[in-house]
Design a protein around this motif. Structure first.
Motif, mmCIF file in Angstrom:
data_model
loop_
_atom_site.group_PDB
_atom_site.id
_atom_site.type_symbol
_atom_site.label_atom_id
_atom_site.label_comp_id
_atom_site.label_asym_id
_atom_site.label_seq_id
_atom_site.Cartn_x
_atom_site.Cartn_y
_atom_site.Cartn_z
ATOM 1 N N LEU A 39 29.444 -26.683 -7.307
ATOM 2 C CA LEU A 39 29.733 -25.841 -8.472
ATOM 3 C C LEU A 39 28.492 -25.062 -8.903
ATOM 4 N N CYS A 40 27.343 -25.712 -8.843
ATOM 5 C CA CYS A 40 26.084 -25.026 -9.177
ATOM 6 C C CYS A 40 25.863 -23.830 -8.251
ATOM 7 N N LYS A 41 26.109 -24.038 -6.958
ATOM 8 C CA LYS A 41 25.903 -22.980 -5.975
ATOM 9 C C LYS A 41 26.951 -21.880 -6.125
ATOM 10 N N GLN A 42 28.213 -22.279 -6.365
ATOM 11 C CA GLN A 42 29.301 -21.302 -6.455
ATOM 12 C C GLN A 42 29.156 -20.386 -7.655
ATOM 13 N N TYR A 43 28.739 -20.958 -8.794
ATOM 14 C CA TYR A 43 28.674 -20.174 -10.034
ATOM 15 C C TYR A 43 27.247 -19.799 -10.437
ATOM 16 N N ASN A 44 26.266 -20.232 -9.628
ATOM 17 C CA ASN A 44 24.862 -19.897 -9.904
ATOM 18 C C ASN A 44 24.441 -20.356 -11.303
ATOM 19 N N VAL A 45 24.736 -21.611 -11.590
ATOM 20 C CA VAL A 45 24.377 -22.201 -12.884
ATOM 21 C C VAL A 45 23.652 -23.519 -12.643
ATOM 22 N N SER A 46 23.060 -24.043 -13.706
ATOM 23 C CA SER A 46 22.312 -25.286 -13.590
ATOM 24 C C SER A 46 23.237 -26.494 -13.580
ATOM 25 N N ARG A 47 22.709 -27.635 -13.175
ATOM 26 C CA ARG A 47 23.503 -28.866 -13.157
ATOM 27 C C ARG A 47 23.872 -29.290 -14.570
#
Length: 234
Positions: A39-47
């Motif tokens: 999810l972090c990689k898909q949406y480019n957000v932090s954990r």
């Protein structure tokens, strides 16, 4: 993430995106969601953002965390249009869900002032009180309390409408059609198997048959299980 929502916290945007995938069937009930790393990689957000979004959806009842196994989809919201007279059984049928009903209480009581007012009768007149637990896919989601004037509805005390439904039985067997409608305490939380102090939705309804008051009822539903919409016509 969508730049149109840049004023909304990132975790809310992510939670909304996951919820949309649940509601449109991309993510199905019982299926695990992607890992936090994915999810972090898909949406480019932090954990931290991912965990906050998951916690929000768990709080809303959309996801369930199972220790040692992961996070799973609980199901999509049930959509009900408030522009129509409400029928739980018919709405579940339209949305492809199996409905069931459990009668909690059915008795003759004296009308309290508020109930008498809503039914258009006198205080302490006899009324029939029916409390039902409404379930979808064997999950309790609503507590319905209905009050009928005793006069003219005496038969409800002995009627078996658990399988076919109260309002359908009234319509088909007694030609009583509800054609107009006005629009969680601890016990209700226990019946609906939800945490204490959880927010719910209360719908109060006065139902008419041939412009005569026939029933006053209240429906309490889990706030994380229903999505209500209203169609406005100018």
């Amino acid at each position: 993430m969508n730049s149109n929502y840049n004023k909304i916290p990132l975790y809310c945007q992510l939670a909304e995106s996951i919820e949309e995938q649940i509601n449109d069937g991309t993510l199905k009930k019982g299926q695990p969601i992607p890992s936090e790393r994915d999810l972090c990689k898909q949406y480019n957000v932090s954990r931290i953002t991912v965990r906050s979004a998951i916690d929000e959806l768990v709080r809303q009842g959309k996801l369930e965390k199972i220790q040692g196994k992961g996070t799973f989809i609980l199901g999509k919201s049930i959509v009900q249009n408030l522009g129509n007279v409400y029928s739980f059984s018919k709405e579940m049928e339209k949305q492809g869900k199996i409905s069931s009903t459990k009668i909690v209480t059915r008795e003759k009581i004296k009308a309290e002032p508020k109930i008498a007012y809503h039914l258009g009768i006198n205080e302490n007149d006899d009324v029939i009180y029916i409390e039902r637990l409404r379930c979808a896919e064997n999950v309790a989601i609503m507590v319905e309390k209905a009050y009928f004037p005793y006069q003219g509805f005496e038969f409800l005390l002995d009627l078996d409408f658990a399988k076919r439904g109260l309002y359908k039985t009234l319509e088909e067997d007694y030609h009583i059609v509800f054609n107009k409608a006005c629009e969680l305490n601890t016990r209700e939380c226990k019946l609906l198997s939800c945490p204490k102090k959880q927010y719910g939705l209360l719908v109060k309804r006065t139902s008419y048959s041939n412009d005569k008051i026939a029933c006053y009822s209240t429906i309490v539903s889990k706030g994380d299980s229903f999505e209500f919409t209203i169609k406005l016509v100018s």
